[in-house]
Structures are given as structure tokens and as C-alpha cells.
Write an enzyme that holds these catalytic residues in place. Structure first.
Site, mmCIF file in Angstrom:
data_model
loop_
_atom_site.group_PDB
_atom_site.id
_atom_site.type_symbol
_atom_site.label_atom_id
_atom_site.label_comp_id
_atom_site.label_asym_id
_atom_site.label_seq_id
_atom_site.Cartn_x
_atom_site.Cartn_y
_atom_site.Cartn_z
ATOM 1 N N ASP A 141 -24.620 20.791 8.618
ATOM 2 C CA ASP A 141 -25.372 19.552 8.430
ATOM 3 C C ASP A 141 -26.052 19.166 9.738
ATOM 4 O O ASP A 141 -25.550 19.461 10.825
ATOM 5 C CB ASP A 141 -24.423 18.425 7.976
ATOM 6 C CG ASP A 141 -25.173 17.230 7.414
ATOM 7 O OD1 ASP A 141 -26.375 17.364 7.096
ATOM 8 O OD2 ASP A 141 -24.564 16.147 7.279
ATOM 9 N N GLY A 142 -27.192 18.507 9.597
ATOM 10 C CA GLY A 142 -27.899 17.989 10.758
ATOM 11 C C GLY A 142 -29.113 18.788 11.183
ATOM 12 O O GLY A 142 -29.764 18.431 12.167
ATOM 13 N N ARG B 11 -32.270 16.519 11.028
ATOM 14 C CA ARG B 11 -32.223 15.458 12.049
ATOM 15 C C ARG B 11 -32.371 16.052 13.444
ATOM 16 O O ARG B 11 -32.972 15.436 14.329
ATOM 17 C CB ARG B 11 -30.908 14.688 11.930
ATOM 18 C CG ARG B 11 -30.902 13.683 10.785
ATOM 19 C CD ARG B 11 -29.547 13.051 10.603
ATOM 20 N NE ARG B 11 -28.603 13.976 9.988
ATOM 21 C CZ ARG B 11 -27.279 13.885 10.118
ATOM 22 N NH1 ARG B 11 -26.750 12.930 10.878
ATOM 23 N NH2 ARG B 11 -26.495 14.740 9.498
ATOM 24 N N HIS C 60 -34.148 24.031 10.136
ATOM 25 C CA HIS C 60 -33.448 24.977 9.268
ATOM 26 C C HIS C 60 -33.387 26.364 9.906
ATOM 27 O O HIS C 60 -32.366 27.047 9.828
ATOM 28 C CB HIS C 60 -34.134 25.054 7.905
ATOM 29 C CG HIS C 60 -33.974 23.819 7.071
ATOM 30 N ND1 HIS C 60 -32.733 23.254 6.827
ATOM 31 C CD2 HIS C 60 -34.891 23.043 6.431
ATOM 32 C CE1 HIS C 60 -32.893 22.181 6.061
ATOM 33 N NE2 HIS C 60 -34.180 22.032 5.817
ATOM 34 N N SER D 153 -26.662 23.860 -1.325
ATOM 35 C CA SER D 153 -25.836 23.337 -2.414
ATOM 36 C C SER D 153 -26.613 23.318 -3.722
ATOM 37 O O SER D 153 -27.853 23.438 -3.739
ATOM 38 C CB SER D 153 -25.354 21.920 -2.086
ATOM 39 O OG SER D 153 -26.389 20.980 -2.303
ATOM 40 N N ASN E 242 -29.309 20.776 -3.592
ATOM 41 C CA ASN E 242 -30.440 20.920 -2.668
ATOM 42 C C ASN E 242 -31.753 21.294 -3.360
ATOM 43 O O ASN E 242 -32.821 21.228 -2.744
ATOM 44 C CB ASN E 242 -30.126 21.953 -1.589
ATOM 45 C CG ASN E 242 -29.135 21.458 -0.551
ATOM 46 O OD1 ASN E 242 -28.452 22.240 0.091
ATOM 47 N ND2 ASN E 242 -29.025 20.141 -0.397
ATOM 48 N N ARG F 214 -34.732 18.821 -3.196
ATOM 49 C CA ARG F 214 -35.598 18.636 -2.030
ATOM 50 C C ARG F 214 -37.026 19.062 -2.373
ATOM 51 O O ARG F 214 -37.288 19.606 -3.432
ATOM 52 C CB ARG F 214 -35.052 19.425 -0.841
ATOM 53 C CG ARG F 214 -33.713 18.899 -0.360
ATOM 54 C CD ARG F 214 -33.217 19.627 0.865
ATOM 55 N NE ARG F 214 -31.954 19.068 1.339
ATOM 56 C CZ ARG F 214 -31.315 19.477 2.430
ATOM 57 N NH1 ARG F 214 -31.806 20.485 3.151
ATOM 58 N NH2 ARG F 214 -30.180 18.900 2.805
ATOM 59 N N ARG G 210 -17.922 13.276 4.739
ATOM 60 C CA ARG G 210 -17.664 13.540 3.332
ATOM 61 C C ARG G 210 -17.741 15.045 3.104
ATOM 62 O O ARG G 210 -18.331 15.772 3.900
ATOM 63 C CB ARG G 210 -18.656 12.801 2.436
ATOM 64 C CG ARG G 210 -20.113 13.114 2.713
ATOM 65 C CD ARG G 210 -21.031 12.318 1.795
ATOM 66 N NE ARG G 210 -22.432 12.601 2.089
ATOM 67 C CZ ARG G 210 -23.155 11.953 2.999
ATOM 68 N NH1 ARG G 210 -22.594 10.964 3.694
ATOM 69 N NH2 ARG G 210 -24.413 12.267 3.211
#
Length: 241
Positions: free
Chosen positions: A16-17, A20, A33, A61, A64, A67, A196
């Protein structure tokens, strides 16, 4: 070895991230990515000389697909490129590669390439790398249940239903999971600060230790991986004792 001294065999990474990470550097989201995929191989290298036997990466996932078409298309392109390079690495370094997920919606050519990667590394005996692609923990359990039901329906009415189906236990049910030989996660690490599971390895997470770290996945360095291992062994795992 007592349960409180349980060896760290399987680390799961919720990747994750990436987006960002790119945004904070004024880079295109897609570059985040790419850097994230780069880091997968680095993390493998960082953990190869440790006691860890299995690493799983949550890369795409079942949610996903929602998106943007541009982002999904780029992720599929990256997956095709990186599964090829990762397969070469696994073949060279005696690593086994397994794919955990669903073929639904995935380009058949890409899915076949992933299956070929699995088959070509199946006899390797060092660390096992689990790529969770088009994966959802709820879907894994639902797919396992469907296998059980299908097995029942296929039984001839004059045959006796196998006892392991009529007397289902957690141990017997796990036979129907994706790659049931992959053990439960001992440690699950989520990068990017979110706290989570997002459906990751739900069955195998029953007794996992969780570690939520602020670093974005592309920022992970060798010392972070060593810190994760150290943190695991600092925790007292009672398993109900």
C-alpha cells in the site's frame, strides 16, 4: 519449539502507498506502481537469507477493478512484464512462485503466463513467493466452499460421501483453499499507514501478528525488513494459553 517461540515462516505484505508515494513526489500515479513492483524483488532479496520460508504480496485485489481504466490497464501491463522478470529470478535462485487469486476478468494470456511461471518453478526448493493477484480473502473462502459443494454434487447417489466432507474441520476445509500447502501467516505487514486487512489472507490471518507501518511500500529498505523480524520476535504469542 513451543507456540510462544513459533518460528517466523510466512510474512504477508499488504502493498500500500504506491500512489501516495508518487503524489508526494509530484510524479504520475502510474510511476508509483512501477516503483512498487520494483520493490517486490528487493524485499525478496532482503529476506532470502533469513528464516522466512514464504512471502506473500497483495498486489491486485478483486476490488481494484473499480479503478480507472487507464490505471488498471497499466497495472496489467506491469504485471505481464514483472511476472516474466520474477520468473527468471526464481529460476535462477531456486525460488518457487505461486499465484493466489481468480482468473475472472484477467486477460487469459496474462493468466496463462502466471500459470506457466508457477509450473516452471514448481520443483524449486528454496523460498516460496506468493503473488496475490485478483485476490480477495472472502472470495478465497467462497471458492473453497464451492469446491466442497461441487464435490458433493459430483458424488454418485449410491456412493458414500467422504467423511472429511461430512465432518468438516478447519484443517480439512483448508484443503480447498488456493494453494493449501501455503501455511498461515505469522506476520502481516501493511505499509502506508492504513490499519485494516482489506481482505488479505483472511483464513491464514487467524493468529497472525499485525504490523502497520507509515512507510510507503516503495520506501522500504533492508533495515525495515530486519525491523519487522525483530518486532515479531519481541511479541509474546500465547495462542489462547
Amino acid at each position: 519449539m513451543s507456540t510462544t517461540e513459533r518460528k517466523l515462516r510466512h510474512i504477508g505484505f499488504i502493498v500500500d502507498g504506491n500512489r501516495r508515494w508518487a503524489k508526494r513526489r509530484n510524479l504520475p500515479t502510474l510511476e508509483g506502481h512501477r516503483r512498487g513492483f520494483d520493490k517486490v524483488e528487493k524485499v525478496i532479496e532482503n529476506l532470502q537469507d533469513t528464516e522466512v520460508e514464504f512471502i506473500s504480496f497483495y498486489l491486485f485485489s478483486t476490488e481494484n477493478w473499480d479503478r480507472s481504466p487507464e490505471e488498471v490497464a497499466y497495472l496489467m501491463k506491469l504485471a505481464k512484464e514483472r511476472i516474466e522478470s520474477l520468473t527468471k529470478k526464481c529460476q535462477k535462485e531456486n525460488l518457487r512462485l505461486v499465484i493466489m487469486g481468480r482468473s475472472e476478468h484477467v486477460d487469459p494470456k496474462l493468466w496463462q503466463k502466471m500459470q506457466d511461471a508457477e509450473n516452471s518453478t514448481a520443483q524449486n526448493t528454496s523460498m516460496t513467493i506468493c503473488i496475490c493477484f485478483n485476490y480477495g480473502g472472502l472470495w478465497e473462502i467462497a471458492d473453497a466452499a464451492n469446491k466442497v459443494v461441487t464435490g458433493l454434487l459430483e458424488q454418485d447417489e449410491h456412493q458414500t460421501t467422504p467423511s472429511h466432507i461430512t465432518n468438516m474441520t478447519p484443517e480439512t476445509f483448508r484443503r480447498y483453499l488456493y494453494h493449501p500447502e501455503v501455511p498461515d501467516c505469522d506476520l502481516i505487514v501493511r505499509t502506508g499507514g492504513e490499519q485494516r486487512l482489506s481482505g488479505f489472507q483472511l483464513w491464514r490471518a487467524a493468529y497472525a501478528e499485525f504490523l502497520f507501518v507509515p512507510e510507503m511500500f516503495p520506501d522500504l529498505e533492508p533495515e525495515h525488513c530486519q525491523d519487522f523480524i525483530a518486532e515479531y520476535y519481541q511479541r509474546h504469542r500465547r495462542f489462547g494459553e
